[in-house]
Design a protein around this motif. Structure first.
Motif, PDB file in Angstrom:
ATOM      1  N   PHE A 135      65.170   6.414 -29.765  1.00 32.08           N
ATOM      2  CA  PHE A 135      65.433   6.546 -31.197  1.00 32.08           C
ATOM      3  C   PHE A 135      64.119   6.455 -31.971  1.00 32.08           C
ATOM      4  O   PHE A 135      63.119   5.955 -31.463  1.00 32.08           O
ATOM      5  N   SER A 136      64.140   6.930 -33.209  1.00 29.64           N
ATOM      6  CA  SER A 136      62.954   6.744 -34.039  1.00 29.64           C
ATOM      7  C   SER A 136      62.734   5.253 -34.231  1.00 29.64           C
ATOM      8  O   SER A 136      63.686   4.471 -34.273  1.00 29.64           O
ATOM      9  N   LEU A 137      61.467   4.847 -34.348  1.00 29.25           N
ATOM     10  CA  LEU A 137      61.140   3.432 -34.433  1.00 29.25           C
ATOM     11  C   LEU A 137      61.767   2.792 -35.666  1.00 29.25           C
ATOM     12  O   LEU A 137      62.272   1.660 -35.604  1.00 29.25           O
ATOM     13  N   VAL A 138      61.747   3.494 -36.786  1.00 26.84           N
ATOM     14  CA  VAL A 138      62.322   2.958 -38.021  1.00 26.84           C
ATOM     15  C   VAL A 138      63.824   2.744 -37.876  1.00 26.84           C
ATOM     16  O   VAL A 138      64.356   1.702 -38.272  1.00 26.84           O
ATOM     17  N   LEU A 139      64.513   3.720 -37.324  1.00 21.83           N
ATOM     18  CA  LEU A 139      65.957   3.594 -37.102  1.00 21.83           C
ATOM     19  C   LEU A 139      66.261   2.441 -36.155  1.00 21.83           C
ATOM     20  O   LEU A 139      67.151   1.617 -36.417  1.00 21.83           O
ATOM     21  N   GLY A 140      65.508   2.351 -35.054  1.00 22.48           N
ATOM     22  CA  GLY A 140      65.790   1.341 -34.044  1.00 22.48           C
ATOM     23  C   GLY A 140      65.501  -0.075 -34.509  1.00 22.48           C
ATOM     24  O   GLY A 140      66.325  -0.978 -34.321  1.00 22.48           O
ATOM     25  N   VAL A 141      64.346  -0.281 -35.129  1.00 21.44           N
ATOM     26  CA  VAL A 141      63.938  -1.633 -35.526  1.00 21.44           C
ATOM     27  C   VAL A 141      64.634  -2.078 -36.803  1.00 21.44           C
ATOM     28  O   VAL A 141      65.165  -3.191 -36.885  1.00 21.44           O
ATOM     29  N   ASN A 142      64.638  -1.217 -37.815  1.00 20.57           N
ATOM     30  CA  ASN A 142      65.173  -1.625 -39.116  1.00 20.57           C
ATOM     31  C   ASN A 142      66.691  -1.742 -39.137  1.00 20.57           C
ATOM     32  O   ASN A 142      67.237  -2.544 -39.902  1.00 20.57           O
ATOM     33  N   TYR A 143      67.360  -0.956 -38.285  1.00 29.27           N
ATOM     34  CA  TYR A 143      68.825  -0.971 -38.356  1.00 29.27           C
ATOM     35  C   TYR A 143      69.528  -1.199 -37.023  1.00 29.27           C
ATOM     36  O   TYR A 143      70.212  -2.210 -36.845  1.00 29.27           O
ATOM     37  N   LEU A 144      69.379  -0.299 -36.055  1.00 27.37           N
ATOM     38  CA  LEU A 144      70.208  -0.370 -34.850  1.00 27.37           C
ATOM     39  C   LEU A 144      69.980  -1.659 -34.055  1.00 27.37           C
ATOM     40  O   LEU A 144      70.934  -2.247 -33.535  1.00 27.37           O
ATOM     41  N   GLY A 145      68.737  -2.102 -33.941  1.00 28.24           N
ATOM     42  CA  GLY A 145      68.472  -3.343 -33.226  1.00 28.24           C
ATOM     43  C   GLY A 145      69.168  -4.526 -33.872  1.00 28.24           C
ATOM     44  O   GLY A 145      69.744  -5.382 -33.188  1.00 28.24           O
ATOM     45  N   HIS A 146      69.141  -4.577 -35.192  1.00 26.58           N
ATOM     46  CA  HIS A 146      69.820  -5.657 -35.910  1.00 26.58           C
ATOM     47  C   HIS A 146      71.337  -5.525 -35.837  1.00 26.58           C
ATOM     48  O   HIS A 146      72.047  -6.542 -35.767  1.00 26.58           O
TER      49      HIS A 146
END
Length: 339
Positions: A135-146
């Protein structure tokens, strides 16, 4: 000379007005102490996260700094222990750019920590790159990971209730948009890695945080867990570390003059984590330590539900997953439908 001095006075007065009345914002006034409570702060080794962890530690909580950089996190643990006088501050490895790391963190936490009272999903970034899952880093870190982390820890929070989930969003969620086809098939919000693409992806991720909070609140009605999203203010932090050197040079002079420092930027996060009497506002959005209206897309319950279902698929939170089985029992939800 008099004209020059007058000009200087006007400039200084204007700066004071802009900084203290527009940028600086309100303060968290809650006197609540947290002895015997446990809080997780993602990205707690720097910036707003570190300032938040420090204040919670001063109030007596056990603090878990969930970070990917061990060296920086251990330095933050040392600083917070020294400044707060609280030795119950520890580091646990969490890389939000890896679903496996998120699951390992949750499994370790649930085995070693008997309670969780406050989960602060604070970590965030802006810039190009990809996660370990593509996934894009912004999508993964800012949203999906959380999103994944919160779901894996919900049962423990329910057991320790009343407890709270605090999702750090941003005013820029108003500029966000969600392309479900791009999310499902390209694992990204946008196509391309230009400066504008990176900015738009950041806005989109913050809209996801608002919608996630809204749908989580709907699912947790009647439970002991409440949740809130927030705009922390315009903060001078290391959020921009993934931007190009040229971009950083353009923004940093303005940021150093006008943007809030991390302590000021942590105030609304602390308000959502500590303030008594806001439980009936679960799912809502705060700024300057006060309830605020979100953008029109952030008010769309159908959009929030659709995003939740897709997010379950993207993070593999299916009904067959052992964590998800517990979650479905907790929130009384049906297994996700195929879009």
């Amino acid at each position: 000379m008099a004209i020059f001095l007058g000009f200087v006075v006007v400039v200084v007065a204007s700066y004071v007005f802009v900084y203290y009345w527009i940028f600086r914002g309100a303060r968290c006034l809650s006197p609540k102490m947290l002895n015997g409570k446990t809080a997780i702060v993602t990205g707690g080794n720097t910036g707003i996260g570190k300032a938040t962890g420090l204040e919670l530690a001063k109030r007596g909580a056990r603090i878990i700094l969930a970070c990917r950089n061990r060296k920086k996190a251990e330095a933050a643990v040392f600083d917070i222990r020294r400044e707060s006088g609280n030795n119950q501050v520890v580091f646990m490895l969490l890389d939000l750019a890896s679903f496996q790391s998120v699951r390992t963190f949750a499994e370790t936490f649930l085995k070693t920590e008997p309670r969780l009272d406050i989960l602060i999903n604070n970590a965030g970034l802006m810039g190009p790159g990809c996660t370990q899952d593509g996934f894009s880093l912004v999508l993964g870190v800012n949203y999906l990971g959380h999103f994944l982390l919160t779901n894996l820890l919900l049962q423990r929070m329910q057991e320790c209730g009343p407890s709270r989930v605090v999702n750090v969003s941003a005013f820029l969620h108003r500029l966000g948009n969600i392309d479900f086809s791009s999310l499902a098939f390209n694992k990204d919000f946008v196509t391309g890695q230009s400066t504008w693409n990176n900015f738009q992806a950041y806005c989109n991720s913050k809209l996801c945080n608002v919608l996630f909070t809204r749908e989580l609140s709907n699912k947790l009605v009647g439970s002991k867990v409440t949740c809130y999203s927030l705009h922390p203010g315009i903060i001078y932090t290391k959020l921009y570390r993934n931007m190009s050197l040229c971009q950083q040079c353009l923004i940093m002079p303005f940021a150093k003059v006008f943007f809030l420092d991390p302590e000021d930027g942590s105030q609304t996060t602390l308000h959502c984590a500590l303030q008594e009497g806001i439980e009936t506002l679960s799912g809502r959005y705060f700024s300057n330590c006060a309830l605020q209206q979100v953008g029109h897309k952030g008010q769309d319950d159908a959009l929030a539900k659709k995003l939740w279902v897709l997010s379950e698929r993207l993070t593999d939170l299916s009904s067959s997953h052992p964590f998800s089985v517990t979650l479905l029992k907790l929130i009384g939800s049906e297994p996700p439908r195929t879009l």
